[in-house]
Design an enzyme around this catalytic site. Structure first.
Site, PDB file in Angstrom:
ATOM      1  N   HIS A  12       0.827  -1.215   0.000  1.00 49.56           N
ATOM      2  CA  HIS A  12       0.000   0.000   0.000  1.00 49.56           C
ATOM      3  C   HIS A  12       0.866   1.272   0.000  1.00 49.56           C
ATOM      4  O   HIS A  12       0.472   2.303   0.571  1.00 49.56           O
ATOM      5  CB  HIS A  12      -0.982  -0.021   1.187  1.00 49.56           C
ATOM      6  CG  HIS A  12      -0.337  -0.115   2.537  1.00 49.56           C
ATOM      7  ND1 HIS A  12      -0.895  -0.815   3.582  1.00 49.56           N
ATOM      8  CD2 HIS A  12       0.817   0.398   3.034  1.00 49.56           C
ATOM      9  CE1 HIS A  12      -0.113  -0.723   4.650  1.00 49.56           C
ATOM     10  NE2 HIS A  12       0.933   0.026   4.339  1.00 49.56           N
ATOM     11  N   HIS A  59      -1.527   4.274   9.960  1.00 46.80           N
ATOM     12  CA  HIS A  59      -0.124   4.565  10.292  1.00 46.80           C
ATOM     13  C   HIS A  59      -0.037   5.699  11.314  1.00 46.80           C
ATOM     14  O   HIS A  59       0.624   6.708  11.074  1.00 46.80           O
ATOM     15  CB  HIS A  59       0.643   4.894   9.019  1.00 46.80           C
ATOM     16  CG  HIS A  59       0.663   3.770   8.023  1.00 46.80           C
ATOM     17  ND1 HIS A  59      -0.427   3.441   7.254  1.00 46.80           N
ATOM     18  CD2 HIS A  59       1.636   2.892   7.695  1.00 46.80           C
ATOM     19  CE1 HIS A  59      -0.130   2.406   6.483  1.00 46.80           C
ATOM     20  NE2 HIS A  59       1.121   2.056   6.728  1.00 46.80           N
ATOM     21  N   HIS A 193      10.221  -4.296   3.805  1.00 43.11           N
ATOM     22  CA  HIS A 193      10.678  -2.905   3.820  1.00 43.11           C
ATOM     23  C   HIS A 193      10.993  -2.441   5.235  1.00 43.11           C
ATOM     24  O   HIS A 193      10.422  -2.941   6.202  1.00 43.11           O
ATOM     25  CB  HIS A 193       9.702  -1.945   3.131  1.00 43.11           C
ATOM     26  CG  HIS A 193       8.348  -1.737   3.760  1.00 43.11           C
ATOM     27  ND1 HIS A 193       7.440  -2.731   3.997  1.00 43.11           N
ATOM     28  CD2 HIS A 193       7.719  -0.592   4.150  1.00 43.11           C
ATOM     29  CE1 HIS A 193       6.324  -2.224   4.494  1.00 43.11           C
ATOM     30  NE2 HIS A 193       6.466  -0.914   4.611  1.00 43.11           N
ATOM     31  N   GLU A 240       4.133  -5.725   8.345  1.00 48.05           N
ATOM     32  CA  GLU A 240       2.795  -5.458   7.780  1.00 48.05           C
ATOM     33  C   GLU A 240       2.232  -6.685   7.054  1.00 48.05           C
ATOM     34  O   GLU A 240       1.022  -6.788   6.846  1.00 48.05           O
ATOM     35  CB  GLU A 240       2.844  -4.269   6.804  1.00 48.05           C
ATOM     36  CG  GLU A 240       3.044  -2.927   7.471  1.00 48.05           C
ATOM     37  CD  GLU A 240       2.963  -1.745   6.498  1.00 48.05           C
ATOM     38  OE1 GLU A 240       2.805  -0.627   6.975  1.00 48.05           O
ATOM     39  OE2 GLU A 240       3.063  -1.934   5.262  1.00 48.05           O
TER      40      GLU A 240
HETATM   41  C1  DHB Z   1       6.200   3.189   2.441  1.00 48.90           C
HETATM   42  C2  DHB Z   1       5.591   1.968   2.556  1.00 48.90           C
HETATM   43  C3  DHB Z   1       4.555   1.755   3.446  1.00 48.90           C
HETATM   44  O1  DHB Z   1       3.913   0.578   3.630  1.00 48.90           O
HETATM   45  C4  DHB Z   1       4.107   2.801   4.208  1.00 48.90           C
HETATM   46  O2  DHB Z   1       3.063   2.580   5.015  1.00 48.90           O
HETATM   47  C5  DHB Z   1       4.711   4.052   4.127  1.00 48.90           C
HETATM   48  C6  DHB Z   1       5.763   4.237   3.240  1.00 48.90           C
HETATM   49  C7  DHB Z   1       7.302   3.455   1.485  1.00 48.90           C
HETATM   50  O3  DHB Z   1       7.909   2.492   0.994  1.00 48.90           O
HETATM   51  O4  DHB Z   1       7.552   4.604   1.149  1.00 48.90           O
HETATM   52 FE    FE Z   2       2.464   0.779   5.548  1.00 54.22          FE
END
Ligand code: DHB
Ligand code: FE
Length: 284
Positions: A12, A59, A193, A240
């Protein structure tokens, strides 16, 4: 009775929404992503359920860290896109599905999942970006939504197994809803990530691919992953991915993967999406 027809898992990444909102999808950076999404959008155009249950995380946008429940169901009639600091996205409001949402809450409580309930809440990129990924830029979203928010922000987090079992309970709840409607279930977030700290920028295609494979081949293997497994192998925000387990738990024992796309990098993440259809005749 209501019927779950399919599930989708998708990252997302907020930048994906921003690229669409600002007309950048044809730029070199974004083009491979949006080209990869063409078959996903075709599938969604041909398979529009009445309601999508969207399992996502806020978030710390609408929920304060002083007040963050483990699992929260949105029962409102309408939800607005949240202002995440630079103005709300110019996308349609989300139409809720209060009758189905309350049914799910009642069934989950009876099934020993003690849900928090919210009527009035703005929804952040965890939910609006997947809608844009699936349905592009319509004047109205084509389905109602039941938002299910999972705490992946403030420890202690629910386990991957608890998320899988929550999905199974959502599957049972939908199956007992006495209206002939079709329902999709989405899990959003991930894949690997990490947005800060010493290991910022972690991306792990082997881990992500095994997780995507196991959604079909061995969902319990994904349910048995610990938070340490996710954080070590997929980065802090890779956790996540537990929200995809909710989606998977709501589907049949056997599913068919009808779409997969994996692309690195998108912002700080490995972008991934799958669509899983229930195999008829296998248990819900
Ligand atoms: C990013 C990814 C995410 O899942 C999020 O909630 C906020 C930022 C990103 O990769 O920039
Ligand atoms: Fe996220």
């Amino acid at each position: 009775m209501a019927k779950i027809v399919a599930g989708m898992g998708t990252s997302h990444v907020p930048g994906v929404g921003a690229a669409m909102d600002n007309g950048k999808t044809d730029e070199d950076y974004w083009k491979p992503l949006f080209e990869g999404l063409v078959p996903l959008r075709k599938w969604h155009a041909e398979n529009v359920p009445d309601v999508n249950i969207i399992v996502f995380n806020d978030h710390a946008t609408s929920y304060s860290l002083n007040n963050y429940s483990t699992f929260t169901v949105g029962v409102g009639e309408r939800f607005k896109p949240a202002d995440e600091g630079w103005g709300a996205r110019q996308v349609p409001d989300m139409r809720g599905s209060p009758e189905l949402a309350w049914h799910i809450v009642e069934c989950l409580m009876a099934d020993e999942f003690d849900m928090a309930v919210v009527a009035d809440v703005d929804l952040d990129h965890g939910l609006t970006v997947p809608l844009s990924i699936a349905y592009d830029q319509p004047d109205e979203w084509p389905t109602e939504v039941v938002p299910v928010c999972v705490n992946v922000i403030q420890h202690p987090l629910p386990t991957a197994m608890r998320c899988y079992k929550l999905g199974q309970a959502i599957g049972r709840a939908v199956a007992s809803f006495p209206k002939d409607i079709t329902v999709g279930v989405w899990g959003t977030g991930g894949l690997s990530h990490q947005l800060g700290g010493e290991r910022v920028g972690v991306v792990n295609p082997e881990f992500d691919t095994a997780f995507l494979d196991n959604l079909t081949a061995d969902p319990l293997a994904n349910a048995k992953l610990t938070h340490t497994d996710f954080i070590r192998d997929a980065g802090c925000e890779g956790v996540e991915m537990i929200m995809w387990n909710v989606m998977r738990g709501a589907l049949s024992d056997r599913v068919e993967e009808v779409f997969r796309f994996y692309h690195v990098p998108v912002s700080a993440t490995a972008y991934g999406a799958v669509i899983l259809e229930n195999v008829q005749g296998s248990n819900a």
